[in-house]
Design a protein around this motif. Sequence first.
Motif, mmCIF file in Angstrom:
data_model
loop_
_atom_site.group_PDB
_atom_site.id
_atom_site.type_symbol
_atom_site.label_atom_id
_atom_site.label_comp_id
_atom_site.label_asym_id
_atom_site.label_seq_id
_atom_site.Cartn_x
_atom_site.Cartn_y
_atom_site.Cartn_z
ATOM 1 N N GLN A 216 8.981 10.813 -3.126
ATOM 2 C CA GLN A 216 9.600 9.841 -2.227
ATOM 3 C C GLN A 216 10.063 8.586 -2.952
ATOM 4 O O GLN A 216 10.866 7.820 -2.424
ATOM 5 N N ILE A 217 9.557 8.358 -4.181
ATOM 6 C CA ILE A 217 10.036 7.218 -4.968
ATOM 7 C C ILE A 217 10.631 7.693 -6.298
ATOM 8 O O ILE A 217 10.728 6.908 -7.239
ATOM 9 N N ARG A 218 11.012 8.947 -6.349
ATOM 10 C CA ARG A 218 11.685 9.432 -7.570
ATOM 11 C C ARG A 218 13.000 8.687 -7.751
ATOM 12 O O ARG A 218 13.387 8.337 -8.868
ATOM 13 N N VAL A 219 13.710 8.458 -6.650
ATOM 14 C CA VAL A 219 14.911 7.622 -6.655
ATOM 15 C C VAL A 219 14.556 6.303 -5.980
ATOM 16 O O VAL A 219 14.000 6.309 -4.877
ATOM 17 N N VAL A 220 14.816 5.201 -6.643
ATOM 18 C CA VAL A 220 14.575 3.879 -6.061
ATOM 19 C C VAL A 220 15.859 3.068 -6.137
ATOM 20 O O VAL A 220 16.691 3.263 -7.021
ATOM 21 N N MET B 74 2.622 5.614 -6.268
ATOM 22 C CA MET B 74 2.600 5.327 -7.698
ATOM 23 C C MET B 74 1.302 5.775 -8.367
ATOM 24 O O MET B 74 1.220 5.817 -9.600
ATOM 25 N N ALA B 75 0.292 6.093 -7.583
ATOM 26 C CA ALA B 75 -1.009 6.468 -8.130
ATOM 27 C C ALA B 75 -0.892 7.746 -8.962
ATOM 28 O O ALA B 75 -0.173 8.679 -8.579
ATOM 29 N N PRO B 76 -1.585 7.818 -10.102
ATOM 30 C CA PRO B 76 -1.457 8.981 -11.003
ATOM 31 C C PRO B 76 -1.816 10.306 -10.359
ATOM 32 O O PRO B 76 -1.217 11.335 -10.679
ATOM 33 N N ARG B 77 -2.786 10.333 -9.456
ATOM 34 C CA ARG B 77 -3.251 11.594 -8.884
ATOM 35 C C ARG B 77 -2.561 11.946 -7.565
ATOM 36 O O ARG B 77 -2.957 12.909 -6.899
ATOM 37 N N THR B 78 -1.557 11.188 -7.206
ATOM 38 C CA THR B 78 -0.838 11.486 -5.972
ATOM 39 C C THR B 78 -0.105 12.819 -6.096
ATOM 40 O O THR B 78 0.438 13.149 -7.163
ATOM 41 N N LYS B 79 -0.065 13.578 -5.025
ATOM 42 C CA LYS B 79 0.620 14.863 -5.038
ATOM 43 C C LYS B 79 2.104 14.684 -5.325
ATOM 44 O O LYS B 79 2.710 13.689 -4.928
ATOM 45 N N GLY C 275 0.803 -1.218 0.000
ATOM 46 C CA GLY C 275 0.000 0.000 0.000
ATOM 47 C C GLY C 275 0.832 1.263 0.000
ATOM 48 O O GLY C 275 0.472 2.257 -0.653
ATOM 49 N N TRP C 276 1.956 1.262 0.718
ATOM 50 C CA TRP C 276 2.825 2.447 0.745
ATOM 51 C C TRP C 276 3.312 2.778 -0.653
ATOM 52 O O TRP C 276 3.307 3.942 -1.063
ATOM 53 N N TRP C 277 3.735 1.771 -1.395
ATOM 54 C CA TRP C 277 4.197 1.984 -2.768
ATOM 55 C C TRP C 277 3.051 2.418 -3.677
ATOM 56 O O TRP C 277 3.202 3.333 -4.491
ATOM 57 N N HIS C 278 1.907 1.773 -3.538
ATOM 58 C CA HIS C 278 0.774 2.097 -4.405
ATOM 59 C C HIS C 278 0.343 3.551 -4.248
ATOM 60 O O HIS C 278 0.003 4.199 -5.248
ATOM 61 N N ARG C 279 0.346 4.034 -3.029
ATOM 62 C CA ARG C 279 -0.081 5.425 -2.813
ATOM 63 C C ARG C 279 0.855 6.399 -3.515
ATOM 64 O O ARG C 279 0.418 7.475 -3.961
#
Length: 223
Positions: free
Chosen positions: A155-159, A144-149, A138-142
Motif C-alpha cells: 500500500q506504500i510501494r508507490v508514494v 513501514m514495519a519490517p515484519r509487516t506482510k 500509526g497507519w504509516w508505521h504499520r
Amino acid sequence: MNPADYSVAWEHPPTRRAWWKQLVLCLISPVAWIALWFALLAVLVVFMPEGYGYSILFAPFLIYSFYRAYIQLFYIAVVWRTRRVLRVYPWHLFTDSPNGLGDRTDVVGQQCGWFEFPNPARPEEQLPMVFPSHWAVGWWHRRMAPRTKAVIKAQIRVVWLAGDPRFIGVIAAPTSNGTAPRRFRFLTQQMEKTEGYQSVTDWGATAEDIERGRRAGVNSGRS
C-alpha cells in the motif's frame, strides 16, 4: 488525470477533495472526543454506584478521551500547513522509496520514521525526510514495519510527495485505483549539518528553491 501533470498539487481536483475531507474530520474529531468524555463522566456520576472502584475503572477512558481531543486541536494547524505545501509544490510519484522506523544518526531532533527521496539537484543523492511528530502516523508505521506482510506493505510501494527533500514535504499514499491521495502526512528535512553540508545551497538549492520553500512554510533560519 495524472497527478504529476499539474503545476502544483492543489490544482489536482482529487487532492483538494482529499484535503477538505481531512479538514472536516479534524474539526469533527475534537468535538466527538469531548462529547465522549462528557458521556463517560455522566455515566460515572449518574448511573454508577458511589465508590472508588468505579472511578478507577473509568479513569483511563476519561484521560484518553481528553488526550485525544487535546492533540486533535494541534493537528488542525498541521492540516493548514499541508495546504500551504500543496499550493506551492507539484506531486511527484516514487516507487519503492527507502524507508524505516529506526532512528538515523545523520538526523537531529525528534524522528518518528523516515523516507528517502532523490535530491532534485542531484538525483543520484538520496536525502532522508522524517515524520517530525508521532501524532496520527500509526497507519504509516504499520506499513513501514519490517515484519509487516507484503500485501500490507504494498500500500506504500508507490508514494506521492509534494515538496522538496531539502526542505519540507507532504507525503500521501494513493487510493486503490491510484487516482487520488490519502493519509497526508508532513515530512521535514532534519539532517545534521556537517562540514560538508553547512547549508541547503550545498545540496544544490538555488535562491529560487529557497524562496519557494519559504512560501511553503519553511523557516528562513534553515536555509
